[in-house]
Design an enzyme around this catalytic site. Sequence first.
Site, PDB file in Angstrom:
ATOM      1  CG  ASP A   1      -2.888   3.346   6.963  1.00 25.70           C
ATOM      2  OD1 ASP A   1      -2.989   2.819   5.835  1.00 25.70           O
ATOM      3  OD2 ASP A   1      -3.740   4.286   7.266  1.00 25.70           O
TER       4      ASP A   1
ATOM      5  CB  SER B   1       4.738   5.302   4.512  1.00 27.80           C
ATOM      6  OG  SER B   1       5.072   6.387   5.321  1.00 27.80           O
TER       7      SER B   1
ATOM      8  CG  ASN C   1      -1.712   1.107   1.429  1.00 33.08           C
ATOM      9  OD1 ASN C   1      -2.651   1.558   0.393  1.00 33.08           O
ATOM     10  ND2 ASN C   1      -1.896   1.853   2.518  1.00 33.08           N
TER      11      ASN C   1
ATOM     12  CG  HIS D   1      -0.801   5.911   4.641  1.00 30.75           C
ATOM     13  ND1 HIS D   1      -2.199   6.138   4.497  1.00 30.75           N
ATOM     14  CD2 HIS D   1      -0.508   6.705   5.664  1.00 30.75           C
ATOM     15  CE1 HIS D   1      -2.918   6.873   5.677  1.00 30.75           C
ATOM     16  NE2 HIS D   1      -1.529   7.431   6.205  1.00 30.75           N
TER      17      HIS D   1
HETATM   18  C1  GAR Z   1      -2.955   8.685  -2.703  1.00 38.00           C
HETATM   19  O1  GAR Z   1      -2.627   9.910  -2.193  1.00 38.00           O
HETATM   20  C2  GAR Z   1      -2.547   7.680  -1.732  1.00 38.00           C
HETATM   21  O2  GAR Z   1      -1.438   8.001  -1.100  1.00 38.00           O
HETATM   22  C3  GAR Z   1      -3.771   7.810  -0.924  1.00 38.00           C
HETATM   23  O3  GAR Z   1      -4.999   8.401  -1.823  1.00 38.00           O
HETATM   24  C4  GAR Z   1      -4.487   8.838  -2.925  1.00 38.00           C
HETATM   25  C5  GAR Z   1      -5.032   8.213  -3.978  1.00 38.00           C
HETATM   26  O4  GAR Z   1      -4.647   8.904  -5.268  1.00 38.00           O
HETATM   27  N1  GAR Z   1      -3.992   6.740  -0.017  1.00 38.00           N
HETATM   28  C6  GAR Z   1      -4.433   6.676   1.168  1.00 38.00           C
HETATM   29  O5  GAR Z   1      -4.796   7.542   1.453  1.00 38.00           O
HETATM   30  C7  GAR Z   1      -4.506   5.149   1.809  1.00 38.00           C
HETATM   31  N2  GAR Z   1      -4.604   5.285   2.972  1.00 38.00           N
HETATM   32  P1  GAR Z   1      -4.918   8.403  -6.703  1.00 38.00           P
HETATM   33  O6  GAR Z   1      -6.079   7.850  -6.744  1.00 38.00           O
HETATM   34  O7  GAR Z   1      -4.861   9.667  -7.601  1.00 38.00           O
HETATM   35  O8  GAR Z   1      -3.606   7.383  -6.724  1.00 38.00           O
END
Ligand code: GAR
Length: 214
Positions: free
Chosen positions: A145, A136, A107, A109
């Site tokens: 997480d 991360s 994942n 995060h």
């Molecule tokens: C990203 O910033 C990712 O790190 C976050 O969601 C966004 C997705 O963007 N993930 C989380 O918060 C997971 N806990 P994307 O759909 O444009 O790739």
Amino acid sequence: MKRIVVLISGSGSNLEAIIEACLSQRINGEVVHVISNVPDVFGLTRAAKHKIPSSVINHNNFNDRESFDRELYNQVSDLNPDLVVLAGFMRILTSNFTNPLKGKLINIHPSLLPKYPGLNTHQHAIDNQDSHHGVSIHYVTEELDGGPIIAQGAMKLDLQSSLEEVVDQIHRIEHNLYPRVIAELLDMKVGLKDNTVQFSHDSEFKDAQPLQFN
Ligand code: GAR
């Protein structure tokens, strides 16, 4: 060719960065399928643009987390992936999904874990006037997480920046770092042994320091 399955819930900009890295052979693998738990998200359009098959498993159609996770696991395991990549996948996963995929499930995060698991990470960093913020990449366990960290990317946090500017900076770090980590995982330069991340001598992440981004 190594098989990557990507799970999304939204825009899929990280998915796009991973697909581009596969196409330009920075990743020795291909995205064979995309699964979203939310219908009609832009990430599905991105998959279609690249002619990558996709499916939707809408969590609202399941009575509980366990049954959703079982269906998700069944579909993912049928795809025979070498790596399952969560890229903006916004569902908490139970051990029904995480245990059988241990060591193959990662994942990204948007925080320097263990700081700020969960939601609204950018706002937390701004509110706390942190000097640094970042991302991360970690193996996924059933702890939210909380799995072993593979790599981090850090940036100085300019407290004059708007939330949108911070989100944008974080995305740029993610799009750079996630493909590099995925490449190393598929090339076996990084692996998981006894719940500890192991790095080969030529892994760029072996020093376990956050990579610094401007
Ligand atoms: C990203 O910033 C990712 O790190 C976050 O969601 C966004 C997705 O963007 N993930 C989380 O918060 C997971 N806990 P994307 O759909 O444009 O790739």
